[in-house]
Design an enzyme around this catalytic site. Structure first.
Site, PDB file in Angstrom:
ATOM      1  N   SER A 105      -5.550   7.161  11.989  1.00 29.79           N
ATOM      2  CA  SER A 105      -5.996   8.164  11.022  1.00 29.79           C
ATOM      3  C   SER A 105      -6.562   9.360  11.765  1.00 29.79           C
ATOM      4  O   SER A 105      -7.114   9.225  12.861  1.00 29.79           O
ATOM      5  CB  SER A 105      -7.075   7.558  10.118  1.00 29.79           C
ATOM      6  OG  SER A 105      -7.779   8.567   9.427  1.00 29.79           O
ATOM      7  N   SER A 106      -6.469  10.531  11.144  1.00 28.40           N
ATOM      8  CA  SER A 106      -6.979  11.742  11.790  1.00 28.40           C
ATOM      9  C   SER A 106      -8.497  11.735  11.939  1.00 28.40           C
ATOM     10  O   SER A 106      -9.051  12.541  12.684  1.00 28.40           O
ATOM     11  CB  SER A 106      -6.551  12.980  10.993  1.00 28.40           C
ATOM     12  OG  SER A 106      -7.052  12.922   9.669  1.00 28.40           O
ATOM     13  N   CYS A 107      -9.190  10.815  11.258  1.00 29.58           N
ATOM     14  CA  CYS A 107     -10.653  10.763  11.368  1.00 29.58           C
ATOM     15  C   CYS A 107     -11.109  10.252  12.730  1.00 29.58           C
ATOM     16  O   CYS A 107     -12.304  10.238  13.020  1.00 29.58           O
ATOM     17  CB  CYS A 107     -11.248   9.909  10.262  1.00 29.58           C
ATOM     18  SG  CYS A 107     -10.909   8.152  10.427  1.00 29.58           S
ATOM     19  N   TYR A 151     -14.942   3.302  10.169  1.00 23.72           N
ATOM     20  CA  TYR A 151     -13.479   3.263  10.029  1.00 23.72           C
ATOM     21  C   TYR A 151     -12.823   3.913  11.240  1.00 23.72           C
ATOM     22  O   TYR A 151     -11.854   3.381  11.796  1.00 23.72           O
ATOM     23  CB  TYR A 151     -13.078   3.986   8.746  1.00 23.72           C
ATOM     24  CG  TYR A 151     -11.591   4.049   8.500  1.00 23.72           C
ATOM     25  CD1 TYR A 151     -10.881   2.909   8.121  1.00 23.72           C
ATOM     26  CD2 TYR A 151     -10.889   5.247   8.621  1.00 23.72           C
ATOM     27  CE1 TYR A 151      -9.517   2.963   7.874  1.00 23.72           C
ATOM     28  CE2 TYR A 151      -9.524   5.310   8.374  1.00 23.72           C
ATOM     29  CZ  TYR A 151      -8.846   4.167   8.004  1.00 23.72           C
ATOM     30  OH  TYR A 151      -7.492   4.225   7.773  1.00 23.72           O
ATOM     31  N   LYS A 192     -10.225   2.333  14.110  1.00 22.98           N
ATOM     32  CA  LYS A 192      -8.911   2.907  14.421  1.00 22.98           C
ATOM     33  C   LYS A 192      -8.800   3.271  15.904  1.00 22.98           C
ATOM     34  O   LYS A 192      -7.737   3.086  16.522  1.00 22.98           O
ATOM     35  CB  LYS A 192      -8.644   4.127  13.534  1.00 22.98           C
ATOM     36  CG  LYS A 192      -8.388   3.773  12.082  1.00 22.98           C
ATOM     37  CD  LYS A 192      -7.151   2.890  11.933  1.00 22.98           C
ATOM     38  CE  LYS A 192      -6.806   2.563  10.508  1.00 22.98           C
ATOM     39  NZ  LYS A 192      -5.622   1.689  10.387  1.00 22.98           N
ATOM     40  N   GLY A 197       0.819  -1.201   0.000  1.00 27.90           N
ATOM     41  CA  GLY A 197       0.000   0.000   0.000  1.00 27.90           C
ATOM     42  C   GLY A 197       0.854   1.251   0.000  1.00 27.90           C
ATOM     43  O   GLY A 197       2.087   1.189   0.098  1.00 27.90           O
ATOM     44  N   HIS A 203      -9.217   8.978  -2.041  1.00 21.07           N
ATOM     45  CA  HIS A 203      -9.276  10.183  -1.234  1.00 21.07           C
ATOM     46  C   HIS A 203      -9.241  11.415  -2.146  1.00 21.07           C
ATOM     47  O   HIS A 203      -8.971  11.318  -3.338  1.00 21.07           O
ATOM     48  CB  HIS A 203      -8.118  10.214  -0.236  1.00 21.07           C
ATOM     49  CG  HIS A 203      -8.266   9.217   0.859  1.00 21.07           C
ATOM     50  ND1 HIS A 203      -7.564   8.020   0.886  1.00 21.07           N
ATOM     51  CD2 HIS A 203      -9.030   9.216   1.980  1.00 21.07           C
ATOM     52  CE1 HIS A 203      -7.903   7.338   1.973  1.00 21.07           C
ATOM     53  NE2 HIS A 203      -8.787   8.039   2.647  1.00 21.07           N
TER      54      HIS A 203
END
Length: 309
Positions: free
Chosen positions: A108-110, A137, A141, A14, A180
């Site tokens: 992840s920043s989410c 998601y 995380k 990835g 994205h």
């Protein structure tokens, strides 16, 4: 980490994992362990247990994940929470069982609340509701972060977590629907230029602010932290700078050389109004990004064209 230490990079094909893999080689690590998803399905508990028991990695970069843009996150909600939880559960637990010296989990920043104060400090986790479109998601995380904290608390495992901002770069996903925003715009403007289209339409109003970090910078930060950071609390990785989606589109339009117009479809969702990471903790440790957004997009566009050809 010693240069000959056995290091497993989960997700090495990835964008993030491949950048970490390349950077490890660049700085002199010589014993890097990888498996493709066909060789090892990280969602398969028994297969992961067998792999760890046989290979006994000393260090683990957990960069494997099911990822996608706002449309994919919203459409495939069950897939995003199930597959990411399965991957994390298997790799983190087997790292404990097989006495991995240190593991890095990439989040992840989410994970931050939709309307959290800006910039996003590490302390803001779990202080408010998440953005609905990528909630499954984000919850996966957050679970990964809490797993690392819990295994550290109960078993004294040196498991750390890092939270990258929005990423782009080499080996990015340029899928027309599931990518994205930045790679999606690269593809859209490139195809519009090739097809001589008079206008490119972009989802949303163009007003949301986003921060972007080039994948090679992320890899450099990850190795820096693996070598220098051992705390329980996760740490943000970013640039500390953001840009509106409109200005990002104008920048990409200019780099690609698309001569047409830009329109914004305000009937489509914007997502979180702003996501800027507070990276003061990382900066105090002595690490800062090196690649500017403009230079990074130029490099990403070259990579995109090579893949398209």
């Amino acid at each position: 980490m010693k240069k000959e230490a056995k290091i497993f990079v989960a997700g090495h094909r990835g964008m993030v994992g491949s950048a970490i893999h390349r950077r490890l080689i660049e700085v002199g690590y010589t014993n890097i362990l990888t498996r493709t998803s066909n060789e090892l399905d990280l969602r398969d508990q028994a297969a992961v247990a067998d792999f760890f028991a046989k290979e006994k990695p000393e260090y683990v970069f957990l960069a494997a994940a099911k990822v996608g843009g706002i449309m994919a996150n919203n459409l495939y909600r069950a897939d995003f929470i199930y597959e990411n939880l399965a991957i994390q559960n298997n790799v983190i637990h087997q790292s404990y069982v097989n006495r991995v010296q240190k593991l890095m989990f990439l989040g992840s920043s989410c994970i931050y609340p939709k309307l959290a104060a800006q910039p996003l400090k590490e302390d803001y986790l779990l202080t408010g509701p998440l953005e609905y479109t990528n909630e499954p998601y984000a919850i996966a995380k957050i679970a990964g972060i809490k797993m690392c904290e819990s295994y550290r608390a109960q078993y004294n495992c040196n498991f750390i977590s890092v939270m990258p901002t929005n990423l782009y770069g080499i080996n990015d996903n340029y899928h027309p629907q599931n990518s994205h925003v930045l790679p999606a715009l690269i593809r859209r403007f490139h195809e519009a230029k090739e097809s001589n289209l008079s206008q490119v339409t972009i989802w949303g109003t163009g007003t949301p602010l986003r921060e972007f970090l080039f994948s090679e910078d992320l890899a450099d930060a990850c190795i820096f932290l693996m070598e220098n950071y051992d705390e329980e609390q996760f740490i943000n990785i970013g640039t500390g700078n953001d840009i509106s989606i409109k200005d990002l589109a104008l920048l990409i339009k200019d780099i690609i050389g698309y001569p047409g117009a830009i329109a914004f479809d305000s009937s489509k969702p914007d997502g979180t109004p702003r996501k800027l990471m507070d990276v003061s903790k990382l900066h105090r440790m002595g690490w800062k990004h090196k690649i500017t957004l403009k230079d990074g997009i130029k490099r990403a566009y070259i990579d995109f064209k090579e893949k398209e050809l």
